[in-house]
Design an enzyme around this catalytic site. Structure first.
Site, PDB file in Angstrom:
ATOM      1  N   ILE A   1      -2.569   8.557  -3.495  1.00 13.64           N
ATOM      2  CA  ILE A   1      -3.913   8.581  -2.939  1.00 13.64           C
ATOM      3  C   ILE A   1      -4.863   9.016  -4.043  1.00 13.64           C
ATOM      4  O   ILE A   1      -4.449   9.631  -5.027  1.00 13.64           O
ATOM      5  CB  ILE A   1      -4.022   9.508  -1.702  1.00 13.64           C
ATOM      6  N   ASP A   2      -6.131   8.686  -3.902  1.00 14.41           N
ATOM      7  CA  ASP A   2      -7.104   8.955  -4.958  1.00 14.41           C
ATOM      8  C   ASP A   2      -7.261  10.451  -5.222  1.00 14.41           C
ATOM      9  O   ASP A   2      -6.996  11.276  -4.350  1.00 14.41           O
ATOM     10  CB  ASP A   2      -8.469   8.370  -4.579  1.00 14.41           C
ATOM     11  N   MET A   3      -7.744  10.760  -6.407  1.00 13.01           N
ATOM     12  CA  MET A   3      -7.903  12.151  -6.835  1.00 13.01           C
ATOM     13  C   MET A   3      -8.722  12.960  -5.826  1.00 13.01           C
ATOM     14  O   MET A   3      -8.362  14.096  -5.490  1.00 13.01           O
ATOM     15  CB  MET A   3      -8.578  12.206  -8.212  1.00 13.01           C
TER      16      MET A   3
END
Length: 318
Positions: free
Chosen positions: A150-152
């Site tokens: 998942i994105d930062m």
């Protein structure tokens, strides 16, 4: 395009010779090469130009050089030097753990696995310390144990695998879209409908490789089902269930229908009235068939405090 056999080929990841055409006249060389070598970022190509690894008719040029048509371009992309990835004693919010799997509630700002610019303080560094050598090796030294990401600045639940058996088992479920993945988000603009589906293919943005975009010609099928949980006038609290799992899928899909995520500084031009660190998006539920027991299991991660506080502010102001 012709592959080259050079004496120092071991130092380069790609070596190729390009011949420009008359229709290429006026195109910047970095943009032209990016269109031919889609596996490499434009910034990496520009760096190769700066280091004189890309030559036009045998001469050095700058990244803003504009083609005249008919040039011979020697392109050499040096191999990336990957630093050693080390285990780091970083606290993890462990949702569940057994001999095959570990599920983490990832905080905002933590990168999942090492990559250019982020070789430490990632979830992988923490997993290497916690799990020692008990992580699957299928995705290589930079992504041990990692099946998905998942994105930062997206918070929430993510599964890592401790062995190749469990990795392959989970990956096969991801491939056929049988895993339950529910996300919670706050987006701009209220909805008239209570639920809906965005079925629009996603691909790399041709004008900016760091971004994704709806691409009906070359993109991969992407499907997001959304449900409106609350409307707050200018905002809405929604649940999104992924049928597919493309990069930035929810962010791109919701922006495409006029509901970009609050705080998203990539896919929204709207200025936020709140102090936020990226998009308000949380991976809340993850369900799958367990590789060892063969039974369906489902895990959840509570909304982070900042998200709950923001919802309360919106409720009071609406």
């Amino acid at each position: 395009m012709d592959e080259l056999d050079l004496e120092d080929e071991d130092s380069f990841e790609k070596e190729i010779c390009l011949k420009t055409e008359s229709q290429d006249k006026g195109t910047r060389i970095d943009k032209y090469i990016s269109s031919k070598l889609t596996d490499f970022s434009r910034s990496r190509i520009q760096k190769s130009i700066e280091e004189d690894n890309i030559l036009v008719d045998g001469a050095s040029i700058k990244a803003n050089y504009k083609l005249k048509g008919g040039e011979n371009i020697l392109v050499r992309i040096p191999k990336l030097v990957v630093p050693e990835i080390v285990a780091q004693d970083i606290p993890l919010d462990i949702v569940y753990e057994d001999d095959d799997l570990i599920l983490i509630n990832k905080p905002k700002g933590m990168v999942v696995h090492p990559a250019a610019g982020h070789y430490d303080n990632t979830m992988v560094n923490a997993l290497m310390y916690h799990c020692k050598d008990n992580l699957s090796g299928i995705n290589g030294v930079l992504r041990p144990g990692i099946v998905h990401r998942i994105d930062m600045n997206t918070t929430g639940i993510i599964v890592a695998c401790k062995n190749d058996f469990s990795h392959n088992f989970i990956a096969s479920q991801l491939a056929v879209h049988s895993i339950t993945r529910k996300y919670y988000a706050i987006c701009l603009n209220s909805f008239k409908e209570k639920e809906g589906t965005v079925d629009a293919p996603i691909g790399r943005n041709p004008n900016d490789r760091k971004k994704m975009a709806i691409d009906r010609k070359n993109g991969k099928r992407a499907v997001t089902h959304y449900k409106v949980l609350e409307n707050f006038g200018k905002y809405a609290f929604i649940e999104c269930q992924l049928e597919t799992g493309r990069t930035h899928q929810i962010r791109v899909h919701m922006a495409s229908i006029g509901h970009p995520l609050l705080g998203d500084d990539v896919y929204s031009r709207a200025k936020s009235n709140f102090k936020l660190q990226g998009q308000t998006l949380h991976a809340g539920v993850l369900g799958f068939i367990h590789p060892r027991t063969k039974e369906y299991v489902e895990f959840s991660a509570e909304l982070p405090d900042y998200f709950k506080e923001l919802l309360e502010k919106l409720r009071k102001s609406s």
